[in-house]
Design a protein around this motif. Structure first.
Motif, short mmCIF file in Angstrom:
data_model
loop_
_atom_site.label_atom_id
_atom_site.label_comp_id
_atom_site.label_asym_id
_atom_site.label_seq_id
_atom_site.Cartn_x
_atom_site.Cartn_y
_atom_site.Cartn_z
N GLY A 82 0.81 -1.22 0.00
CA GLY A 82 0.00 0.00 0.00
C GLY A 82 0.84 1.26 0.00
O GLY A 82 0.49 2.26 0.61
N THR B 118 4.23 -6.39 -10.25
CA THR B 118 3.59 -7.64 -9.82
C THR B 118 2.34 -7.98 -10.63
O THR B 118 1.69 -7.11 -11.20
N HIS C 131 -1.98 0.70 -6.29
CA HIS C 131 -2.65 1.38 -5.16
C HIS C 131 -2.79 2.88 -5.33
O HIS C 131 -3.49 3.51 -4.57
O1 RRO Z 1 3.36 -0.74 -2.23
C1 RRO Z 1 2.84 -1.70 -2.83
O2 RRO Z 1 1.92 -2.36 -2.33
C2 RRO Z 1 3.25 -2.10 -4.17
C3 RRO Z 1 3.59 -1.24 -5.19
BR1 RRO Z 1 3.69 0.57 -4.97
C4 RRO Z 1 3.91 -1.74 -6.48
O3 RRO Z 1 4.23 -1.03 -7.43
N1 RRO Z 1 3.86 -3.08 -6.66
C5 RRO Z 1 3.51 -3.90 -5.67
O4 RRO Z 1 3.48 -5.11 -5.89
N2 RRO Z 1 3.22 -3.42 -4.44
#
Ligand code: RRO
Length: 305
Positions: A71, A194, A132
Motif C-alpha cells: 500500500g 507484480t 494502489h
Molecule cells: O506498495 C505496494 O503495495 C506495491 C507497489 Br507501490 C507496487 O508497485 N507493486 C507492488 O506489488 N506493491
C-alpha cells in the motif's frame, strides 16, 4: 570487465540491480545490497505525501512466490530527500547507481515528485504500474496508453536525468503501452511489476490473509510471464529494457537478456538466496559468458534472431 555496461548514457558496473519494493525501504538495506554486488539500487516508490500503507499482514508467501499489498508505505518526497542524500553518498563510494522510483495519482503529482528527486538520483523510474495509487487496488495508470503517455511526457519535460517507465503485466496489449511510453520520450522500460492481484484464504479463521485482501504476485512463478512481456516489448520498441520478475539465478537473468533485457532487477529473489544474491547472479552470468565465449551484447535479444 565483461559485466560493465552503459545504458541511458550511464556506466553501470554490472547488469544486476535491486528492484523497487520492500528491500529498498531503508538506507541500511540498500547499503547492504550495494555491498553485496548490485550494479544499482532502486528505492521503494515515493509519492507527494506520507502514506502509512495497508494494514498488516502486507506480505504472504505462496507457492512459487509472494503476494504483497504494502500500500505504498513511504514518508513523502520532502521527508525522503535527506534519506536519499545519505544513500547516494554511500553509493558513490561503492560505484552503485541510484534509481529513484516515484509514483503519483496523476501527471501533476508525478511532475512534482520528479522535479524534487531529480538532482538526488542517477535515474528516475516511473511506477505507473502501482496498483494502489489511484485508491482502488487492481488498476493503474500503466493500463491506459493515454495516461501512461501523459505521465512520461510531463516528467520528461521537467527532468534531465534518464526516465524509465515501469510497466504492469496486467494489460491485454503490452506492446501498445510500451510504444506509447517510448513515443512520450521514455529512455527505457522496466518490466514487470507484480501480477494479478491474487488472494489467499486462511481456512482456520475463514478470512483472507492479507490486510488488503488482494495482493500483487512476485517470485519464481511469475518469471515466464515476465519473460513473455520483455520479449513482446523488445519487438515493439528501440529503447532498452530492464527485466524483472522471478529472477533468482544467473540462468534466469540470461533468459531475460535473451528475451531482450539489457539489465535485470531482483526483488523477491533476496528472500530465496539472501543479500548475496547479487554477487552470485553476477558470477553465474560471467561464468556462462566466459564458457560460451560470448559478450552480453551477443545475447541481448538473441531469441528474436
Ligand atoms: O506498495 C505496494 O503495495 C506495491 C507497489 Br507501490 C507496487 O508497485 N507493486 C507492488 O506489488 N506493491
Amino acid at each position: 570487465d565483461i559485466l560493465n555496461l552503459n545504458l541511458f548514457g550511464i556506466d553501470f558496473k554490472n547488469p544486476v540491480f535491486l528492484a523497487a519494493g520492500v528491500m529498498g525501504e531503508t538506507g541500511s538495506a540498500m547499503r547492504r545490497i550495494a555491498k553485496n554486488g548490485a550494479g544499482a539500487v532502486c528505492t521503494k516508490s515515493i509519492g507527494i505525501e506520507k502514506k502509512p500503507g495497508h494494514n498488516n499482514p502486507t506480505m504472504v508467501e505462496v507457492e512459487g512466490g509472494f503476494l504483497n499489498a504494502m500500500g505504498l508505505p513511504n514518508p513523502g518526497i520532502d521527508e525522503y530527500i535527506d534519506e536519499i542524500e545519505y544513500i547516494r553518498k554511500q553509493m558513490k563510494d561503492l560505484n552503485v547507481k541510484v534509481i529513484g522510483s516515484i509514483y503519483g495519482k496523476n501527471e501533476k503529482e508525478f511532475e512534482k515528485v520528479a522535479e524534487t528527486i531529480a538532482e538526488h538520483v542517477d535515474l528516475i523510474e516511473l511506477n505507473i504500474s502501482c496498483p494502489h495509487a489511484g485508491g482502488g487496488y487492481g488498476s493503474s495508470i500503466g493500463q491506459d496508453c493515454n495516461l501512461s503517455h501523459k505521465v512520461v511526457s510531463t516528467v520528461k519535460n521537467v527532468t534531465k536525468v534518464p526516465v524509465i517507465a515501469k510497466l504492469t503485466p496486467n494489460v491485454t496489449d503490452i506492446k501498445e503501452i510500451a510504444t506509447s511510453v517510448e513515443d512520450a520520450g521514455a529512455d527505457g522500460i522496466t518490466a514487470i511489476n507484480t501480477l494479478g492481484p491474487g488472494m489467499v484464504i486462511d481456512i482456520e479463521s475463514k478470512k483472507p490473509i492479507l490486510g488488503n485482501i488482494y495482493g500483487g504476485m512476485s517470485g519464481k512463478a511469475v518469471k515466464p510471464i515476465a519473460i513473455k512481456n520483455v520479449y513482446d516489448i523488445y519487438s515493439a520498441v528501440e529503447i532498452p529494457i530492464i527485466g524483472v520478475g522471478g529472477i533468482t539465478t544467473g540462468s534466469d537473468a540470461i533468459e531475460f537478456m535473451m528475451a531482450g533485457a539489457s539489465a535485470v532487477q531482483v526483488g523477491t529473489g533476496v528472500y530465496y538466496r539472501g543479500y548475496e544474491i547479487f554477487n552470485k547472479i553476477n558470477d553465474e552470468i560471467s561464468e556462462y559468458l566466459l564458457k560460451k565465449e560470448l559478450k552480453m551484447s551477443d545475447i541481448i535479444g538473441c531469441v528474436h534472431n
